[in-house]
Design an enzyme around this catalytic site. Sequence first.
Site, PDB file in Angstrom:
ATOM      1  N   LYS A   1       0.813  -1.200   0.000  1.00  0.00           N
ATOM      2  CA  LYS A   1       0.000   0.000   0.000  1.00  0.00           C
ATOM      3  C   LYS A   1       0.855   1.262   0.000  1.00  0.00           C
ATOM      4  CE  LYS A   1      -3.240  -2.344   3.067  1.00  0.00           C
ATOM      5  NZ  LYS A   1      -3.690  -2.379   4.489  1.00  0.00           N
ATOM      6  N   GLY A   2       2.104   1.140   0.469  1.00  0.00           N
ATOM      7  CA  GLY A   2       2.905   2.320   0.804  1.00  0.00           C
ATOM      8  C   GLY A   2       3.126   3.329  -0.294  1.00  0.00           C
TER       9      GLY A   2
ATOM     10  N   ASP B   1      14.689  -0.620   1.632  1.00  0.00           N
ATOM     11  CA  ASP B   1      15.375  -0.715   2.922  1.00  0.00           C
ATOM     12  C   ASP B   1      16.455  -1.798   2.793  1.00  0.00           C
ATOM     13  OD1 ASP B   1      15.567  -0.189   5.778  1.00  0.00           O
ATOM     14  OD2 ASP B   1      14.400  -1.991   6.146  1.00  0.00           O
TER      15      ASP B   1
ATOM     16  N   GLU C   1       7.895   2.155  -5.873  1.00  0.00           N
ATOM     17  CA  GLU C   1       7.975   1.638  -4.500  1.00  0.00           C
ATOM     18  C   GLU C   1       8.036   2.801  -3.511  1.00  0.00           C
ATOM     19  OE1 GLU C   1       7.710  -0.318  -2.191  1.00  0.00           O
ATOM     20  OE2 GLU C   1       8.635  -2.270  -2.475  1.00  0.00           O
TER      21      GLU C   1
ATOM     22  N   ASP D   1       3.616   3.480   6.523  1.00  0.00           N
ATOM     23  CA  ASP D   1       2.968   3.185   7.797  1.00  0.00           C
ATOM     24  C   ASP D   1       3.915   2.547   8.799  1.00  0.00           C
ATOM     25  OD1 ASP D   1       3.221   0.644   6.414  1.00  0.00           O
ATOM     26  OD2 ASP D   1       1.910  -0.171   7.965  1.00  0.00           O
TER      27      ASP D   1
ATOM     28  N   VAL E   1      10.592   5.577   9.057  1.00  0.00           N
ATOM     29  CA  VAL E   1       9.784   6.762   8.784  1.00  0.00           C
ATOM     30  C   VAL E   1       8.349   6.394   8.421  1.00  0.00           C
ATOM     31  CG1 VAL E   1      11.688   8.292   8.141  1.00  0.00           C
ATOM     32  CG2 VAL E   1      10.666   6.814   6.400  1.00  0.00           C
TER      33      VAL E   1
ATOM     34  N   ARG F   1      -0.264   6.682   7.724  1.00  0.00           N
ATOM     35  CA  ARG F   1      -0.122   6.840   6.270  1.00  0.00           C
ATOM     36  C   ARG F   1      -0.597   8.215   5.801  1.00  0.00           C
ATOM     37  NH1 ARG F   1       1.017   1.786   3.952  1.00  0.00           N
ATOM     38  NH2 ARG F   1       0.067  -0.005   4.963  1.00  0.00           N
TER      39      ARG F   1
HETATM   40  P1  IMP Z   1      12.907  -4.201   2.410  1.00  0.00           P
HETATM   41  O1  IMP Z   1      12.508  -5.523   1.862  1.00  0.00           O
HETATM   42  O2  IMP Z   1      13.664  -4.325   3.707  1.00  0.00           O
HETATM   43  O3  IMP Z   1      13.647  -3.334   1.414  1.00  0.00           O
HETATM   44  O4  IMP Z   1      11.603  -3.477   2.837  1.00  0.00           O
HETATM   45  C1  IMP Z   1      10.821  -2.884   1.931  1.00  0.00           C
HETATM   46  C2  IMP Z   1       9.460  -2.568   2.477  1.00  0.00           C
HETATM   47  O5  IMP Z   1       9.462  -2.441   3.917  1.00  0.00           O
HETATM   48  C3  IMP Z   1       9.048  -1.241   1.943  1.00  0.00           C
HETATM   49  O6  IMP Z   1       8.416  -1.371   0.707  1.00  0.00           O
HETATM   50  C4  IMP Z   1       8.151  -0.729   3.034  1.00  0.00           C
HETATM   51  O7  IMP Z   1       6.837  -1.195   2.815  1.00  0.00           O
HETATM   52  C5  IMP Z   1       8.704  -1.317   4.294  1.00  0.00           C
HETATM   53  N1  IMP Z   1       9.589  -0.363   4.994  1.00  0.00           N
HETATM   54  C6  IMP Z   1      10.940  -0.381   5.075  1.00  0.00           C
HETATM   55  N2  IMP Z   1      11.412   0.652   5.781  1.00  0.00           N
HETATM   56  C7  IMP Z   1      10.330   1.362   6.159  1.00  0.00           C
HETATM   57  C8  IMP Z   1      10.166   2.578   6.908  1.00  0.00           C
HETATM   58  O8  IMP Z   1      11.104   3.253   7.356  1.00  0.00           O
HETATM   59  N3  IMP Z   1       8.878   2.959   7.090  1.00  0.00           N
HETATM   60  C9  IMP Z   1       7.804   2.288   6.600  1.00  0.00           C
HETATM   61  N4  IMP Z   1       7.922   1.173   5.886  1.00  0.00           N
HETATM   62  C10 IMP Z   1       9.170   0.708   5.668  1.00  0.00           C
HETATM   63 MG    MG Z   2       6.401  -1.426   0.334  1.00  0.00          MG
END
Ligand code: IMP
Ligand code: MG
Length: 177
Positions: free
Chosen positions: A36-37, A96, A92, A152, A146, A158
């Site tokens: 959803k982000g 992270d 996206e 979220d 964040v 959100r």
């Molecule tokens: P990754 O797989 O660790 O790169 O995480 C990606 C997903 O985690 C992102 O698409 C977000 O939905 C969520 N995410 C990672 N960091 C944050 C943050 O700081 N705030 C909110 N959602 C996050």
């Molecule tokens: Mg995401």
Amino acid sequence: MQILIAEDTLRQRVAALPQEISSDHPNGVHLVCVLKGAFVFLADLIRTMTCEVTLDFMAVSSYGPSTRSSGQVRVLKDLDSGLEGRPVVIVEDIVDTGLTLAYLQEILRARGPRSLKTACLVSKPSRRQTNVAVDYVGFTIDDLFVVGYGLDSGERHRNLPHLAIVTDSSRAASPTP
Ligand code: IMP
Ligand code: MG
């Protein structure tokens, strides 16, 4: 919560990104918004795109109720249309660890798009666990969690118009819905 990126700064940067995307895709682009982000980012992004735009939505879950990436990505909602031969840009919210995006790129590339690029609002390079390509980055931030502008923490916040920092203490204080 402390503001990390104010509403005005967000608006200016998000209005500039479409120029890069449009000039790389003069014949049009198909945007894949990751729910959803990324929905607020997408909504602002497309309004200043100058090339022809089509879009589709996909929902994935990488976290469950926690704020740590599990590395296990589930597709909750798949695309409505195919990608074969199309110039595609994944939209996206945050990259992270990069695990979610790496997985998404792999499954979408297997569908035969003509090109596959990625735009993200926020990147946290110091957190990367995989070397994933991100072509358009709104903001690069440190290792902070964040919320706001679509992002979220346990489905909350959100709706904030800015990006705010969630501290461990405010996270602990947040009841899980
Ligand atoms: P990754 O797989 O660790 O790169 O995480 C990606 C997903 O985690 C992102 O698409 C977000 O939905 C969520 N995410 C990672 N960091 C944050 C943050 O700081 N705030 C909110 N959602 C996050
Ligand atoms: Mg995401």
